[in-house]
Scaffold this active site. Structure first.
Site, PDB file in Angstrom:
ATOM      1  N   ASP A  35     -22.665  57.976 -10.821  1.00  0.00           N
ATOM      2  CA  ASP A  35     -21.974  59.215 -11.193  1.00  0.00           C
ATOM      3  C   ASP A  35     -21.503  59.195 -12.651  1.00  0.00           C
ATOM      4  OD1 ASP A  35     -20.108  57.175 -10.202  1.00  0.00           O
ATOM      5  OD2 ASP A  35     -18.542  58.704 -10.291  1.00  0.00           O
ATOM      6  N   GLU A  62     -12.260  62.900 -11.594  1.00  0.00           N
ATOM      7  CA  GLU A  62     -13.290  63.130 -10.580  1.00  0.00           C
ATOM      8  C   GLU A  62     -13.626  64.615 -10.531  1.00  0.00           C
ATOM      9  OE1 GLU A  62     -14.838  60.981  -8.518  1.00  0.00           O
ATOM     10  OE2 GLU A  62     -13.532  59.193  -8.380  1.00  0.00           O
ATOM     11  N   HIS A 100     -16.308  61.007 -13.217  1.00  0.00           N
ATOM     12  CA  HIS A 100     -16.937  60.677 -11.942  1.00  0.00           C
ATOM     13  C   HIS A 100     -17.337  61.948 -11.212  1.00  0.00           C
ATOM     14  CE1 HIS A 100     -14.786  56.627 -11.674  1.00  0.00           C
ATOM     15  NE2 HIS A 100     -13.939  57.271 -12.441  1.00  0.00           N
ATOM     16  N   HIS A 137     -18.946  57.020 -15.156  1.00  0.00           N
ATOM     17  CA  HIS A 137     -18.771  55.836 -14.320  1.00  0.00           C
ATOM     18  C   HIS A 137     -20.033  54.970 -14.358  1.00  0.00           C
ATOM     19  CE1 HIS A 137     -17.072  54.226 -10.223  1.00  0.00           C
ATOM     20  NE2 HIS A 137     -16.952  53.362 -11.191  1.00  0.00           N
TER      21      HIS A 137
HETATM   22 ZN   LIG Z   1     -17.197  57.125  -9.812  1.00  0.00          ZN
END
Ligand SMILES: [Zn+2]
Length: 173
Positions: free
Chosen positions: A161, A115, A33, A151
């Protein structure tokens, strides 16, 4: 990595936004992400605050759009490459939302979320790849990972993303 799936030698900031994976679930997917809060701003700790339920929703107008959101990821890699772990890998982090991978819904059940601090509009930093690639190697050694995906690939039409600047070729090395 310890028995709960905390990586050693990186910063841990336990998030309350996690729970048990369904009984007998194998961890077989990694989801990449990007996130930054406010979007495009990299110098604060708002993402950390979000993942630990300490974000002041009134601190920025953008936060009104996410007020009350309870999310997390297992790992967050800052622009300078610093990794932070919020959820031990054995537990289910809340990063993917409504999602489907190879016919299997609820990807949070069987995935690890990473992330990268960033946006869809900017390249990620060398330091982030320098942290991400060894992290992926460690996770592949620990779990029966079948794929690393974005994602956007498991929530098409809803998420974009990590975006077009993420360099998938680097993961093949
Ligand atoms: Zn995401």
């Amino acid at each position: 990595m310890d028995s709960q799936g905390w990586l050693k030698q990186i910063r841990h900031l336990p998030s309350p936004n996690c729970d048990l994976r369904p009984e007998g679930t194998s961890i077989r997917l990694i989801v990449i992400h990007n996130i930054s809060l406010p979007p495009g701003i990299f110098d604060g700790d708002a993402v950390i605050d979000l993942f630990t339920n300490r974000l002041d929703w009134d601190a920025h107008p953008y936060y009104q759009t996410i007020r009350g959101l309870r999310v997390s990821a297992h790992f967050f890699i800052r622009r300078d490459g610093q990794p932070i772990q919020f959820v031990p890998c054995e537990l289910r982090a809340w990063h993917a939302g409504a999602s489907i991978w190879q016919g299997h819904e609820r990807c949070n059940d069987f995935s690890i979320g990473i992330e990268l601090e960033g946006t869809d509009d900017l390249p990620f930093t060398e330091a982030q790849y320098d942290t991400l690639i060894p992290l992926l190697r460690t996770l592949r050694q620990a779990y029966p990972i079948e794929a690393v995906t974005g994602h956007a690939d498991i929530a098409p039409g809803r998420k974009t993303d990590p975006g077009p600047h993420f360099d998938w070729h680097r993961l093949q090395a």
